[in-house]
Design an enzyme around this catalytic site. Structure first.
Site, PDB file in Angstrom:
ATOM      1  N   CYS A 147     -12.718   3.017 -29.114  1.00  0.00           N
ATOM      2  CA  CYS A 147     -14.032   3.652 -29.289  1.00  0.00           C
ATOM      3  C   CYS A 147     -14.782   3.794 -27.966  1.00  0.00           C
ATOM      4  O   CYS A 147     -15.781   3.109 -27.720  1.00  0.00           O
ATOM      5  CB  CYS A 147     -14.850   2.849 -30.285  1.00  0.00           C
ATOM      6  SG  CYS A 147     -14.029   2.816 -31.864  1.00  0.00           S
ATOM      7  N   GLU A 148     -14.268   4.627 -27.112  1.00  0.00           N
ATOM      8  CA  GLU A 148     -14.883   4.916 -25.807  1.00  0.00           C
ATOM      9  C   GLU A 148     -14.480   6.340 -25.446  1.00  0.00           C
ATOM     10  O   GLU A 148     -13.292   6.689 -25.589  1.00  0.00           O
ATOM     11  CB  GLU A 148     -14.287   4.024 -24.705  1.00  0.00           C
ATOM     12  CG  GLU A 148     -14.505   2.555 -24.847  1.00  0.00           C
ATOM     13  CD  GLU A 148     -15.836   2.080 -24.308  1.00  0.00           C
ATOM     14  OE1 GLU A 148     -16.492   2.835 -23.557  1.00  0.00           O
ATOM     15  OE2 GLU A 148     -16.208   0.957 -24.632  1.00  0.00           O
ATOM     16  N   GLU A 205       3.836  -6.625   1.869  1.00  0.00           N
ATOM     17  CA  GLU A 205       3.442  -7.050   0.517  1.00  0.00           C
ATOM     18  C   GLU A 205       3.438  -5.852  -0.437  1.00  0.00           C
ATOM     19  O   GLU A 205       2.405  -5.510  -1.015  1.00  0.00           O
ATOM     20  CB  GLU A 205       2.026  -7.651   0.557  1.00  0.00           C
ATOM     21  CG  GLU A 205       1.847  -8.808   1.513  1.00  0.00           C
ATOM     22  CD  GLU A 205       0.367  -9.145   1.755  1.00  0.00           C
ATOM     23  OE1 GLU A 205      -0.528  -8.423   1.262  1.00  0.00           O
ATOM     24  OE2 GLU A 205       0.118 -10.124   2.463  1.00  0.00           O
ATOM     25  N   GLY A 208       0.753  -1.251   0.000  1.00  0.00           N
ATOM     26  CA  GLY A 208       0.000   0.000   0.000  1.00  0.00           C
ATOM     27  C   GLY A 208       0.777   1.290   0.000  1.00  0.00           C
ATOM     28  O   GLY A 208       0.184   2.356  -0.189  1.00  0.00           O
TER      29      GLY A 208
HETATM   30  N1  LLP Z   1      -1.536  -6.992  -0.623  1.00  0.00           N
HETATM   31  C1  LLP Z   1      -2.852  -7.088  -0.884  1.00  0.00           C
HETATM   32  C2  LLP Z   1      -3.659  -8.019  -0.119  1.00  0.00           C
HETATM   33  C3  LLP Z   1      -3.436  -6.275  -1.875  1.00  0.00           C
HETATM   34  O1  LLP Z   1      -4.738  -6.344  -2.112  1.00  0.00           O
HETATM   35  C4  LLP Z   1      -2.622  -5.370  -2.610  1.00  0.00           C
HETATM   36  C5  LLP Z   1      -3.185  -4.524  -3.666  1.00  0.00           C
HETATM   37  C6  LLP Z   1      -1.232  -5.333  -2.314  1.00  0.00           C
HETATM   38  C7  LLP Z   1      -0.738  -6.145  -1.312  1.00  0.00           C
HETATM   39  C8  LLP Z   1      -0.289  -4.431  -3.034  1.00  0.00           C
HETATM   40  O2  LLP Z   1      -0.592  -3.108  -2.829  1.00  0.00           O
HETATM   41  P1  LLP Z   1       0.381  -1.953  -3.373  1.00  0.00           P
HETATM   42  O3  LLP Z   1       1.671  -2.024  -2.588  1.00  0.00           O
HETATM   43  O4  LLP Z   1       0.620  -2.220  -4.809  1.00  0.00           O
HETATM   44  O5  LLP Z   1      -0.365  -0.719  -3.117  1.00  0.00           O
HETATM   45  N2  LLP Z   1      -5.193  -1.426  -9.705  1.00  0.00           N
HETATM   46  C9  LLP Z   1      -5.079  -0.411  -8.680  1.00  0.00           C
HETATM   47  C10 LLP Z   1      -4.429  -0.946  -7.419  1.00  0.00           C
HETATM   48  C11 LLP Z   1      -5.132  -2.138  -6.825  1.00  0.00           C
HETATM   49  C12 LLP Z   1      -4.432  -2.661  -5.591  1.00  0.00           C
HETATM   50  C13 LLP Z   1      -5.050  -3.923  -5.118  1.00  0.00           C
HETATM   51  N3  LLP Z   1      -4.405  -4.545  -4.011  1.00  0.00           N
HETATM   52  C14 LLP Z   1      -4.353   0.787  -9.254  1.00  0.00           C
HETATM   53  O6  LLP Z   1      -3.994   0.766 -10.434  1.00  0.00           O
HETATM   54  O7  LLP Z   1      -4.144   1.784  -8.549  1.00  0.00           O
END
Ligand code: LLP
Length: 422
Positions: free
Chosen positions: A347-348, A276, A243
């Site tokens: 096309c959007e 993570e 996150g």
């Molecule tokens: N762990 C879990 C359980 C998660 O659901 C996620 C991301 C992460 C780790 C990794 O999070 P990060 O470090 O990448 O923030 N498609 C969206 C982001 C979706 C994130 C979903 N979960 C975007 O493009 O902003």
């Protein structure tokens, strides 16, 4: 956090990544294409690892952010673990040489087949998100003659203050189990013969630019850990999820070292700390290269129609995400600076990459859409029968093609015509 300045630099006005001119990448592999820096991936991962110092920890890279085998390979060689959310991601990790023992399996909807595959691979831990999932895993582990190591992902009900689509730690979200039910669920897990409790997990959202929600969530998780201990249930690790945000525009995300310091403070010894991170490892390490096909003026707007579209990068369309756009070369330097909407051929009307950007452009100008290394290619689609773009990993002065462009036959190679005369 920013990728160190030496990853991207201007050389005679031209944008370079490491020791490669991005125009040379476009010349060789054509556009649109994704380009990643190996040095950037490595330096961020190492910063995470080093920030923990002597604290027992594990960095599980979130495969969903960018699952290209070369990205996974790069990180596996540093000793990274992996956070997966599907059997497909597990297969990718194994194919890239990742160690199943260092795999965390997250996600709210693990299928029976995915559980079987993960048990057969003997992954490190399942992060469970509901009572039903727990019962299913216990049953399948029994059938497989194994004992599954588990953590329960709790939902600490904190507001991550990020985009609602990527916020996951509120009671209204589908993720995790409510704090109020966690103890009962742990008691149940302890009674199930084929589960072995080893941890507690949480993940509150993505693109967080403030440390307070992390600290709040960890405080709530540690209160649970205490409660569990009183109930005779010991965990070995606390998984803080991912996150940590990156800088797309004017955000000022906390430094990795400060983030890790918050975790180390909130989670005392002897607990192992797991994280993570996805976006923060690969987001700033990648760009999407695109060429301007046409400049088009309407009575109210000036469009730059690019060869990349929402099919390559859906984040602007889906979250109104802002990605910086840079001219790669100097060919349009003498053009007037004008305000453009950068759109694709799809096309959007939602098909835009950026809007209201002051740029100097010409038809055929090469542009780089920055910070596209995370949630870029992995969210690409074939809509409008568009082949997905190639991916190139730059390593010093070398360009590695780590995934070729799909060709038109790839688009329908697995489809079938109906039988003749029916
Ligand atoms: N762990 C879990 C359980 C998660 O659901 C996620 C991301 C992460 C780790 C990794 O999070 P990060 O470090 O990448 O923030 N498609 C969206 C982001 C979706 C994130 C979903 N979960 C975007 O493009 O902003």
């Amino acid at each position: 956090m920013t990728v160190s300045a030496d990853i991207f630099r201007r050389h005679n006005g031209e944008l370079w990544m490491e020791d490669v001119a991005l125009s040379a990448v476009a010349e060789r592999f054509d556009t649109p294409c994704y380009v990643y820096s190996r040095a950037a991936l490595e330096s961020v991962w190492r910063r995470y690892d080093r920030a923990f110092g002597a604290r027992r920890h594990r960095v599980h890279y979130a495969v969903k952010a960018n699952g290209n085998l070369a990205v996974l390979d790069t990180l596996a060689r540093l000793g990274s673990g992996f956070d997966i959310v599907s059997g497909g991601e597990l297969a990718r990790v194994v194919a890239a040489g990742g160690e199943p023992a260092k795999v965390v399996f997250s996600g709210v909807g693990k299928s029976a087949a995915e559980m079987r595959a993960a048990l057969a691979a003997d992954i490190g831990v399942f992060n469970l998100e509901s009572a039903s999932e727990m019962e299913r895993l216990n049953r399948i582990a029994g059938e497989s003659g194994r004992r599954a190591r588990i953590a329960i992902r709790v939902n600490p009900d904190v507001d991550a203050k990020t985009h609602p689509y990527i916020s996951t730690g509120l009671n209204e979200n589908k993720f995790g189990v409510p704090m109020t039910e966690a103890l009962a669920l742990y008691r149940r897990a302890a009674a199930l013969p084929n589960l072995h409790i080893i941890g507690v997990a949480c993940h509150i959202g993505s693109q967080l630019t403030d440390l307070t929600p992390f600290a709040d969530a960890m405080a709530r998780v540690m209160a649970l850990v205490k409660e569990l201990k009183t109930a005779g249930i010991e965990v070995e690790h606390v998984d803080a999820g991912g996150g940590l945000g990156i800088r797309y525009r004017e955000e000022e995300p906390p430094a990795i070292e400060d983030y890790v310091a918050v975790l180390c403070k909130a989670i005392p010894e002897p607990y192992e700390i797991c994280i993570e991170p996805g976006r923060s490892i690969c987001g700033s390490a990648g760009v999407l290269l695109s060429r301007v096909e046409y400049l088009k003026e309407t009575p109210t707007r000036r469009f730059a129609i690019c060869d990349a579209a929402m099919t390559e990068l859906i984040r602007p369309a889906l979250y109104e995400a802002w990605h910086e756009v840079q001219a790669v070369g100097t060919e349009a330097a003498a053009e007037p600076e004008l305000v453009y909407d950068l759109v694709g051929p799809v096309c959007e009307s939602a098909d835009f990459l950026a809007s209201g950007r002051k740029l100097r452009l010409r038809e055929e100008s090469l542009i780089a859409i920055m910070s596209a290394g995370a949630y870029g290619q992995v969210m690409a689609s074939n809509y409008n029968a568009r082949p997905r773009p190639p991916e190139i990993m730059v390593d010093g002065a070398v360009m590695h093609l780590v995934r070729p462009r799909e060709d038109l036959q790839d688009l329908y190679a697995s489809e079938r015509l109906l039988p003749k005369a029916q």
